[in-house]
Design a protein around this motif. Structure first.
Motif, PDB file in Angstrom:
ATOM      1  N   ARG A 340       1.112  -1.084   0.259  1.00 26.62           N
ATOM      2  CA  ARG A 340       0.349  -0.289   0.146  1.00 26.62           C
ATOM      3  C   ARG A 340       1.070   1.226   0.010  1.00 26.62           C
ATOM      4  N   ALA A 341       0.105   2.631  -0.200  1.00 29.23           N
ATOM      5  CA  ALA A 341       0.736   3.542  -0.141  1.00 29.23           C
ATOM      6  C   ALA A 341       0.945   4.150   1.319  1.00 29.23           C
ATOM      7  N   ASP A 342       2.821   4.792   1.188  1.00 29.74           N
ATOM      8  CA  ASP A 342       3.833   4.880   2.636  1.00 29.74           C
ATOM      9  C   ASP A 342       2.854   5.458   3.817  1.00 29.74           C
ATOM     10  N   TYR A 343       1.276   6.370   3.656  1.00 26.92           N
ATOM     11  CA  TYR A 343       0.566   6.933   4.410  1.00 26.92           C
ATOM     12  C   TYR A 343      -0.583   5.418   4.911  1.00 26.92           C
ATOM     13  N   ARG A 344       0.392   4.817   4.661  1.00 22.97           N
ATOM     14  CA  ARG A 344      -0.576   3.409   5.020  1.00 22.97           C
ATOM     15  C   ARG A 344      -0.507   2.521   5.715  1.00 22.97           C
ATOM     16  N   GLN A 345       0.858   2.736   5.715  1.00 20.76           N
ATOM     17  CA  GLN A 345       1.299   1.680   6.496  1.00 20.76           C
ATOM     18  C   GLN A 345       1.112   1.912   7.932  1.00 20.76           C
ATOM     19  N   PHE A 346       1.632   0.712   8.837  1.00 24.29           N
ATOM     20  CA  PHE A 346       1.165   0.476   9.856  1.00 24.29           C
ATOM     21  C   PHE A 346       2.274   1.786  11.355  1.00 24.29           C
ATOM     22  N   ASN A 347       3.069   1.564  10.703  1.00 26.48           N
ATOM     23  CA  ASN A 347       4.379   2.662  11.623  1.00 26.48           C
ATOM     24  C   ASN A 347       3.739   4.251  11.615  1.00 26.48           C
ATOM     25  N   ALA A 348       3.449   4.930  10.257  1.00 29.56           N
ATOM     26  CA  ALA A 348       2.752   5.358   9.747  1.00 29.56           C
ATOM     27  C   ALA A 348       1.382   6.126  10.061  1.00 29.56           C
ATOM     28  N   ILE A 349       0.708   5.792  10.389  1.00 28.96           N
ATOM     29  CA  ILE A 349      -0.601   5.457  10.960  1.00 28.96           C
ATOM     30  C   ILE A 349      -0.500   5.825  12.579  1.00 28.96           C
ATOM     31  N   ILE A 350       0.326   4.819  13.124  1.00 32.52           N
ATOM     32  CA  ILE A 350       0.332   5.289  14.473  1.00 32.52           C
ATOM     33  C   ILE A 350       0.911   6.080  14.783  1.00 32.52           C
TER      34      ILE A 350
END
Length: 851
Positions: A340-350
């Motif tokens: 997925r796009a970078d903004y949809r990665q777990f680390n970016a989300i938290i």
């Protein structure tokens, strides 16, 4: 629990008082000695057969009985470490010799073929665990048996989400879907227990467990395409006896067990058994500052045995188990970068939500869960079993009712963020079963079993399954850069309430014959007819969240949860069967070969169905039955008087393999079921044991298991490929989940006669080691969701006194090995996955008294 333990020990004298009271004053005296050493046997129990009149031998091995009976009469002698013996007393002064117990496997008797047979004479690969071995190993449920029988795999994130497999086959790997039947039969005193949660039952007063490998549908009522657990409890006895046991250990572990049996009348006997277990949690929840994943179990079992004559035996049994652990919860074990796009990665989300995991490794045994963990599990039932000798065989009727009530609460995102704030799949299951079976000899060379079986199940949400999102859900669900996702309150308390019911009917007729063609050569044909019907009504309704008429916001909400309704009426009937050939070269060598065709029942999806282009994929509501083609050859040998060595080679091919798959859609609560076109499992098994004198016992088993998807062209992508160009993948040739290529166990116990505080008996020291190689923990092979190899060492040391007292120290996972039981991708496939960590080192002490 502690008060109960004190009470049990307080009533010891009351329960044993008066058992040796004389009938009238007439004395019979004697001495009991060890047959080999001629030393006195201290603490042996001597009773007059058919009465409660008895005595215990003193420090010199001597006893005295007062009775009004006329000589001769029969004495029954029992002592720990010796074979029970009946002795005809013909005078008033006796000398009796006892032979030490021989514990080699060839003497074990099994009833899997509906008659008592020595295990080495049965043309089926069977592993036997006796009740005392189970108790000494601390195996108080099936989960511990996998460390003793390497061909057994059991995976459980909680009692409901349990996978019990033999040779890697049986149930779908991963989260449980109520619409599928297990392929491993689980039988308690002849009663089939339908739901996977039954494996969480504590062992209460178990005589032995027989683990049968391979299809057994022509021997058991319910079709068992992968094997069966045949668990036998200790029956009531007409001779009063009992046992009491208490254990203490680290993590606040305390367990108490008791069993009492004796006559209620001339032809009626009873047994009552109790087990209670408590242990503090092994994980610390930093959000609530409390321990979770504890044990809080209570169980009771009562049985009544009625024998009006030597041709009739009727057993009425009832049991109840209540488990209320504060669990289960799991830590984030790792994070995978998806496509997925970078903004949809777990680390970016938290990071955007200002959250950091408060631990670096799942083996820190910390979790951060903002939802209470709950897993209330209640099971029980009653059964009536009657055996009636007719001609040269026995007619058996088994009638049973069972129920299961499940009240859970989970944090499905594995974090302290309000993503999934409620996940509660409350369920109630009830079942009725009836089996009629006749087994015996039909002629001089022909024997066998013929049976009819019916199972009626009703499973419902109780009253509803609830899945609810919280304030942080918007950032996890975000699938575009639109600012609408951050609309205040859009997903607050937004969820789904699901109600469904499954009504199942399973009917079968089965038979298995044993034809002695010529001396030493037996042909064993078997045939079975199955009829299965499942009716499902499913209804899911969304609720909560921001109340809006804005079509764009409604579309965002529907992308997370949506309404769904469907009805399924699935029916399937089929014939299956097997044929085996057995050749007994001599009393020490027994060879056999088996070919069988069987079918696992049709399945239905009740966890929600995935969608495509906004449409529900209704064609996935029904799951085809598995078609199992199995071939096996084996040889059982006794290379020495006290030695066993067995070898088995097998291959199982399955068409339309039922598998559990995950989807990125949060609304598909527990994944969904699908069919893989073809899988294959093949392997080699070697097991044996050796008894050296009466002091040393050795046992070992090793299994090589190779499980592959021969063809699965439309499998879901693994976690690391979520968000790529394809939503499905051809994983043909990939490894089946949950299967280690190599697994094995080995054990040894040495015993020496000695004296402890004026008590004569045996000191003993035992150890068991279990090993399994790396295995996949994902239905679609993933380079990240593989569990490394590990080994566990368990040990015990203690003293068994001749008067029935046993004291020993024990430890499980003595080396404190860190290992995973399972790895589970979080719902929504954001990249994080949880690790179900195995128990740390535990140790304690057990005191047991039997009379």
């Amino acid at each position: 629990m502690k008060k109960l333990v004190y009470f049990l020990f307080a009533i010891f004298p009351l329960l044993t008082q008066g058992q040796n009271a004389p009938l009238i004053n007439a004395n019979v005296k004697g001495i009991i000695v060890d047959k080999a050493s001629k030393e006195p046997v201290v603490g042996a129990n001597v009773s007059i057969k058919g009465t409660t009149n008895g005595a215990i031998t003193d420090i010199n091995g001597e006893f005295s009985l007062s009775t009004g009976q006329t000589l001769p009469f029969t004495l029954v002698i029992r002592s720990v470490g010796y074979q029970p013996q009946e002795y005809l007393a013909q005078n008033k002064e006796l000398k009796i010799e006892l032979s030490a117990t021989q514990t080699s496997l060839q003497e074990l008797v099994v009833t899997s073929r509906r008659r008592a047979e020595k295990v080495q004479e049965v043309p089926i690969p069977i592993s036997i665990i006796r009740g005392q071995a189970i108790e000494d190993a601390g195996a108080f449920n099936v989960n511990r048996l996998k460390e003793l029988v390497p061909t057994v795999q059991l995976y459980a994130s909680n009692a409901r989400n349990t996978t019990l497999n033999i040779r890697g086959l049986g149930s779908t790997y991963g989260l449980t879907n109520d619409g599928i039947d297990p392929g491993v039969g689980f039988y308690l005193d002849g009663v089939y227990l339908a739901r996977p949660a039954a494996t969480a039952l504590d062992f209460i007063d178990i005589e032995q467990v027989e683990v049968l490998r391979g299809p057994q549908g022509t021997l058991f009522g319910k079709n068992t395409t992968s094997g069966a657990f045949n668990i036998t409890s200790r029956l009531p006895e007409f001779r009063p006896s009992g046992s009491f046991e208490v254990s203490y250990g680290n993590y606040g572990y305390i367990q108490a067990k008791t069993s009492l049996t004796g006559p209620l009348g001339k032809n009626l006997a009873a047994r009552i058994s109790f087990s209670g277990t408590q242990r503090n949690g092994t994980l610390y929840n930093v959000a609530t500052q409390s321990d979770i994943n504890d044990i809080n179990n209570l169980g009771v079992r009562a049985q009544f045995l009625y024998t009006p004559n030597d041709k009739v035996k009727v057993v009425l049994a009832g049991d109840f188990t209540d488990q209320k652990p504060d669990g289960y919860g799991w830590a984030v074990a790792g994070v995978v970068k998806t496509q997925r796009a970078d903004y949809r990665q777990f680390n970016a989300i938290i990071a955007d939500l200002g959250y950091t995991l408060p631990y670096k490794s799942a083996f820190e045994r910390k979790v951060d869960l903002d939802t209470k963990s709950q897993a209330d599990n209640q099971l029980g039932g009653v059964s009536l079993n009657g055996d009636f000798k007719l001609g040269n065989g026995t007619l058996t009727s088994t009638t049973a009712y069972r129920y299961w009530e499940w009240v859970p609460l989970n944090d499905r995102d594995y974090t302290g963020l309000p993503v999934f704030t409620i996940s509660a799949g409350n369920s109630f299951h009830s079942q009725w079963s009836q089996e009629f079976r006749y087994s015996g000899k039909f002629s001089e060379r022909l024997s066998g079993v013929v049976g009819l079986f019916g199972l009626w199940q009703d499973l419902n949400t109780d009253p509803v399954h609830t899945e609810e999102a919280g304030a942080a859900q918007w950032r996890f669900a975000q699938s575009s850069t639109s600012p609408l996702w951050a609309t205040p309150g859009l997903f607050d308390n937004y969820g789904i309430k699901t109600t469904y019911g499954i009504k199942s009917t399973g009917l079968a007729a089965y038979t298995q014959f044993d034809w002695e063609v010529i001396p030493k050569l037996h042909i064993l044909p078997g045939l079975r007819y199955n009829y299965d019907k499942k009716i499902v009504d499913y209804n899911r309704v969304r609720y909560g969240g921001l109340q809006t008429e804005d079509p764009a916001l409604i579309a965002l909400k529907n992308g997370v949860y949506s309404n769904q309704t469907f009805h399924t009426d699935a029916t399937e009937g089929n014939f299956s069967g097997q044929i085996s050939a057995q050749y007994r070269f001599n009393p020490k060598v027994n060879a056999f070969a088996t070919y069988s065709v069987s079918y696992k029942p049709i399945g239905v999806n009740v966890g929600g169905l995935p969608t495509a282009n906004g449409q529900v994929l209704l064609e996935l509501a029904e799951v085809k039955p598995e078609a199992v083609n199995h071939k096996e050859i084996g040889i059982k040998t006794n290379p020495g008087q006290n030695a066993v060595l067995n070898f088995t080679l097998y291959q199982t091919d399955i068409k339309d393999f039922q598998t559990q798959v995950q989807t990125p859609e949060p609304g598909v609560n527990r994944g969904y079921l699908a069919n893989a076109e073809k899988v294959r499992v093949r392997g080699i098994e070697i097991d044996g044991n050796l008894t050296v004198g009466n002091s040393l016992r050795l046992n070992a088993a090793i299994a090589y298991t190779d499980g592959k998807y021969v063809k699965f062209t439309n499998a879901p992508v693994p976690l690391e490929e979520v968000g790529g160009a394809q939503a499905f993948k051809d994983i043909s040739g990939g490894d089946l989940p949950g299967i280690s290529k190599f697994s094995g166990s080995a054990g040894a116990e040495v015993a020496r006669k000695g004296t402890l505080i004026d008590l004569k008996g045996n000191f003993f020291l035992g150890a068991d080691i279990f090993y399994r190689s790396e295995f996949s923990s994902s239905p679609s092979p993933s380079q990240y969701l593989n569990i490394p190899a590990y080994a566990l060492l368990n040990a015990r040391a203690g003293f068994r006194a001749s008067n029935g007292i046993t004291f020993f120290l024990w430890s499980r996972n003595l080396t404190n090995t860190d290992y995973y039981e399972q790895l589970l991708a979080a719902p929504g496939s954001y990249g994080q996955y949880a690790g179900i960590v195995g128990d740390p080192r535990t140790y304690g002490v057990t005191l047991r008294y039997s009379f």
